[in-house]
Design an enzyme around this catalytic site. Structure first.
Site, mmCIF file in Angstrom:
data_model
loop_
_atom_site.group_PDB
_atom_site.id
_atom_site.type_symbol
_atom_site.label_atom_id
_atom_site.label_comp_id
_atom_site.label_asym_id
_atom_site.label_seq_id
_atom_site.Cartn_x
_atom_site.Cartn_y
_atom_site.Cartn_z
ATOM 1 N N CYS A 160 -46.205 38.153 -25.414
ATOM 2 C CA CYS A 160 -45.805 39.302 -26.239
ATOM 3 C C CYS A 160 -45.523 40.525 -25.366
ATOM 4 O O CYS A 160 -44.466 41.154 -25.479
ATOM 5 C CB CYS A 160 -46.891 39.627 -27.259
ATOM 6 S SG CYS A 160 -47.223 38.308 -28.441
ATOM 7 N N TYR A 161 -46.469 40.852 -24.534
ATOM 8 C CA TYR A 161 -46.332 42.019 -23.662
ATOM 9 C C TYR A 161 -45.135 41.882 -22.730
ATOM 10 O O TYR A 161 -44.341 42.814 -22.563
ATOM 11 C CB TYR A 161 -47.622 42.173 -22.860
ATOM 12 C CG TYR A 161 -47.685 43.396 -21.968
ATOM 13 C CD1 TYR A 161 -47.949 44.648 -22.509
ATOM 14 C CD2 TYR A 161 -47.520 43.289 -20.589
ATOM 15 C CE1 TYR A 161 -48.033 45.770 -21.699
ATOM 16 C CE2 TYR A 161 -47.609 44.401 -19.775
ATOM 17 C CZ TYR A 161 -47.859 45.642 -20.332
ATOM 18 O OH TYR A 161 -47.939 46.754 -19.519
ATOM 19 N N THR A 162 -44.970 40.709 -22.129
ATOM 20 C CA THR A 162 -43.896 40.499 -21.164
ATOM 21 C C THR A 162 -42.526 40.630 -21.811
ATOM 22 O O THR A 162 -41.613 41.243 -21.245
ATOM 23 C CB THR A 162 -44.045 39.124 -20.497
ATOM 24 O OG1 THR A 162 -45.277 39.099 -19.761
ATOM 25 C CG2 THR A 162 -42.902 38.848 -19.546
#
Length: 233
Positions: free
Chosen positions: A144-146
């Site tokens: 998600c963050y990436t």
């Protein structure tokens, strides 16, 4: 007096950056949900302007920008890491929340800053987006963050291009392992993680913000010297 709005100003990199700019004599608009943290900072600095708002709330964030007035710089910083898991174990609600904050919130703040800088006299300003080393090399279990940080790089490049006719510069700072509450969660599970003082990130943002109008730091990477980024296999 130069002015900056910092999103995510109540903790971590945002809070440290706000302190650094206030110490340097800037007027600083403090955007975050936790009003009490912003008020406490404003009690210490006359040029701190609390602007309690959620970056995912269109009306709230617009009101914050309108209340602040003339804007020289936006530090587009608010974000969250989200679930630590492989993609098949990520709940769709968690995915949507990370997208809403890290992309939607950054988009709305940049949109408002761009509009203000385009309309003001003198025209122009600078937007600094908080990317991450994950915009280049991901950590395991950080889908998600990436994904969001790769999107931030696209936002940075597009704003740089679209801002040229209006004197609006845009750059991105990719910060690796600054000592914050967010990183403390990672160190709990990965105690070997190498870190640096968060003020190193704050000083780097100030350097980018203080560039003259005819110069821009397009991308900056600042990280703990011994963290395994270069040569990561």
């Amino acid at each position: 007096m130069k002015s900056i709005i910092i999103t995510g100003a109540s903790s971590g990199i945002g809070y440290a950056t706000a302190e650094r700019f206030l110490d340097a004599g800037w007027r600083v608009g403090l955007v975050a949900r936790r009003a009490e943290r912003l008020e406490a900072l404003a009690d210490r600095y006359e040029t701190a302007v609390p602007l309690p708002a959620d970056v995912t709330d269109p009306e709230g964030i617009q009101a914050a920008f309108q209340a602040f007035g003339h804007l020289d710089v936006l530090f587009n910083n608010a974000g969250l890491f989200g679930p630590t898991a492989t993609i098949d174990a990520v709940d769709l609600e968690d995915w949507a929340q990370v997208m809403q904050v890290n992309i939607g919130g950054m988009f709305m703040a940049a949109r408002l800053a761009f509009a203000a800088m385009r309309a003001q006299d003198p025209q122009g300003g600078r937007i600094i987006n908080n990317g991450s080393l994950s915009a280049h090399v991901p950590r395991p279990n950080s889908v998600c963050y990436t994904v969001t940080k790769h999107a931030v790089t696209g936002l940075t490049k597009t704003l740089s291009l679209d801002g040229r006719p209006f004197g609006i510069a845009c750059g991105q700072i990719d910060i690796g392992n600054a000592e914050t509450d967010l990183l403390a969660q990672l160190k709990h599970t990965q105690p070997e993680t190498k870190t640096m003082d968060v003020d190193n990130a704050a000083r780097s943002v100030l350097h980018m913000a203080e560039m003259p109008a005819d110069a821009n730091v397009q991308f900056m990477t600042v990280m703990a010297t011994t963290m395994p980024y270069i040569g990561r296999g």
